[in-house]
Design a protein around this motif. Structure first.
Motif, PDB file in Angstrom:
ATOM      1  N   PHE A  78      -0.298   6.020 -16.032  1.00  0.00           N
ATOM      2  CA  PHE A  78       0.009   7.169 -16.500  1.00  0.00           C
ATOM      3  C   PHE A  78      -0.336   8.521 -15.494  1.00  0.00           C
ATOM      4  CE2 PHE A  78      -1.082   4.248 -19.964  1.00  0.00           C
ATOM      5  CZ  PHE A  78      -0.128   4.659 -20.818  1.00  0.00           C
ATOM      6  N   ARG A  79       0.599   9.317 -15.657  1.00  0.00           N
ATOM      7  CA  ARG A  79       0.306  10.598 -14.651  1.00  0.00           C
ATOM      8  C   ARG A  79       1.034  11.854 -15.132  1.00  0.00           C
ATOM      9  NH1 ARG A  79       2.804   7.263 -10.051  1.00  0.00           N
ATOM     10  NH2 ARG A  79       2.190   5.170 -10.675  1.00  0.00           N
ATOM     11  N   GLN A  80       0.807  12.871 -14.698  1.00  0.00           N
ATOM     12  CA  GLN A  80       1.336  14.277 -15.230  1.00  0.00           C
ATOM     13  C   GLN A  80       2.391  14.798 -14.052  1.00  0.00           C
ATOM     14  OE1 GLN A  80      -1.422  17.069 -17.057  1.00  0.00           O
ATOM     15  NE2 GLN A  80       0.124  18.616 -16.309  1.00  0.00           N
ATOM     16  N   LEU A 111       0.683  -1.252  -0.102  1.00  0.00           N
ATOM     17  CA  LEU A 111      -0.053  -0.042   0.172  1.00  0.00           C
ATOM     18  C   LEU A 111       0.907   1.285   0.047  1.00  0.00           C
ATOM     19  CD1 LEU A 111      -2.889  -0.719   2.502  1.00  0.00           C
ATOM     20  CD2 LEU A 111      -2.938  -0.543   0.331  1.00  0.00           C
ATOM     21  N   HIS A 112       0.361   2.187  -0.957  1.00  0.00           N
ATOM     22  CA  HIS A 112       1.413   3.448  -0.953  1.00  0.00           C
ATOM     23  C   HIS A 112       0.230   4.488  -1.591  1.00  0.00           C
ATOM     24  CE1 HIS A 112       1.512   1.761  -5.081  1.00  0.00           C
ATOM     25  NE2 HIS A 112       1.650   2.890  -5.454  1.00  0.00           N
ATOM     26  N   GLN A 113       0.617   5.668  -1.701  1.00  0.00           N
ATOM     27  CA  GLN A 113       0.189   6.742  -2.141  1.00  0.00           C
ATOM     28  C   GLN A 113       1.049   7.073  -3.486  1.00  0.00           C
ATOM     29  OE1 GLN A 113       0.243   9.312   1.115  1.00  0.00           O
ATOM     30  NE2 GLN A 113      -1.890   9.660   0.779  1.00  0.00           N
ATOM     31  N   ASP A 114       0.543   7.528  -4.659  1.00  0.00           N
ATOM     32  CA  ASP A 114       1.358   8.100  -5.652  1.00  0.00           C
ATOM     33  C   ASP A 114       1.495   9.702  -5.199  1.00  0.00           C
ATOM     34  OD1 ASP A 114       1.179   5.624  -6.697  1.00  0.00           O
ATOM     35  OD2 ASP A 114      -0.137   6.050  -8.543  1.00  0.00           O
ATOM     36  N   LYS A 115       2.507   9.972  -4.927  1.00  0.00           N
ATOM     37  CA  LYS A 115       2.730  11.422  -4.517  1.00  0.00           C
ATOM     38  C   LYS A 115       4.124  11.906  -4.691  1.00  0.00           C
ATOM     39  CE  LYS A 115       4.549   9.644   0.008  1.00  0.00           C
ATOM     40  NZ  LYS A 115       4.575   9.584   1.376  1.00  0.00           N
TER      41      LYS A 115
END
Ligand SMILES: O=C(O)CCC(=O)C(=O)O
Ligand SMILES: [Fe+2]
Length: 282
Positions: free
Chosen positions: A279-281, A189-193
């Motif tokens: 995909f992220r910005q 478990l993690h956050q995309d930060k």
């Protein structure tokens, strides 16, 4: 959030199934009857019989290397879209490790920019070997755009006049993390930060495509496996978390072996396991 699963009509979407996480409480899975509509994400064989020359060249290049590759077939013609390097060689898959030396239980490669699990930073080059990540193929960007557009259409049906873009903002990805999970693969478990402050503050979505074997995907508002909700992500699923869900904790606890769609395994050389593209910005 008044969206009810039962109220969502079946819509013909390019992607076989779409799962949207709008809020931590809300998951909308949709199944579409026509998986072969143009735009479906389908892996085609890297060793395509029609293209013997290329096949032999690829075979020569991949001798002894990881045989994963990333391709999109847009369903409307026989054109194959290869990622530069196809997951092999420079900028291709490797097994990343954290700062404390522990290895992630997956193989990873990046497109657009590199993300480094040791520094938690994005950069133009890979720290482990200086390789430059391949560019994100334009076809992938089109699929992401379509996924967000379709989500907006869906949201518009029940947003009571609220602009769907306020719930799920647009984004143009400049980063794609590609994870490959073999049957023992997982991700805590993690956050995309690690994206920019603006991207995080505005809740620009993470758009995730799953291909291959199904996986148990956990998500919740804290890093606690016991309190997390679980959904099954199957091949062809698109999961989007943005807006107020952008900071969810999430992870993959299990891969279900041999759940890859028959068509996919018959027509491709995808290794047994699961491929995930987020995909992220930045
Ligand atoms: O494999 C997945 O579905 C999740 C991947 C993920 O969370 C990540 O790469 O940050
Ligand atoms: Fe993530």
């Amino acid at each position: 959030m008044g969206l009810q699963q039962a109220q969502i009509p079946k819509v013909q979407l390019a992607l076989k199934r779409l799962t949207i996480l709008i809020s931590q409480q809300l998951v909308i899975p949709l199944t579409f009857s026509c998986p072969k509509t143009p735009g479906s994400v389908i892996l085609k064989p890297p060793l395509l019989a029609k293209n013997r020359e290329k096949r032999n060249e690829i075979r020569r290049n991949i001798e002894g290397q990881t045989r994963n590759c990333i391709e999109v077939w847009d369903g409307s013609d026989e054109k194959l879209h290869f990622c530069e390097g196809s997951g092999l060689g420079s900028g291709g898959f490797y097994q990343p490790g954290y700062r404390d030396g522990a290895k992630l239980h997956l193989k990873m490669m990046c497109l657009g920019k590199n993300w480094d699990p040791q520094t938690s930073e994005y950069g133009d080059y890979r720290l482990i070997d200086g390789a430059k990540p391949p560019m994100i193929p334009p076809e992938f960007l089109q699929l992401v755009e379509k996924a967000i557009r379709d989500s907006h259409d869906l949201l518009a049906q029940d947003s009571k006049g609220i602009n769907p873009e306020k719930i799920l903002p647009w984004m143009s990805p400049n980063i794609c993390l590609v994870n490959f999970y073999s049957e023992n693969g997982r991700l805590g478990l993690h956050q995309d930060k690690d994206e920019s402050e603006v991207s995080l503050r505005e809740g620009l979505p993470v758009v995730s495509f799953s291909i291959g074997d199904s996986a148990d995907f956990l998500y919740g508002d804290q890093r606690d496996v016991d309190k997390a909700d679980k959904i099954l992500l199957e091949s062809g699923d698109v999961l989007i978390f943005g807006g107020s869900s952008r900071h969810i904790f999430h992870g993959v606890t299990a891969i279900h072996p041999n759940t890859v769609p028959k068509l996919l395994s018959e027509e491709t050389n995808l290794r047994p396991g699961r491929l995930n593209l987020t995909f992220r910005q930045s």
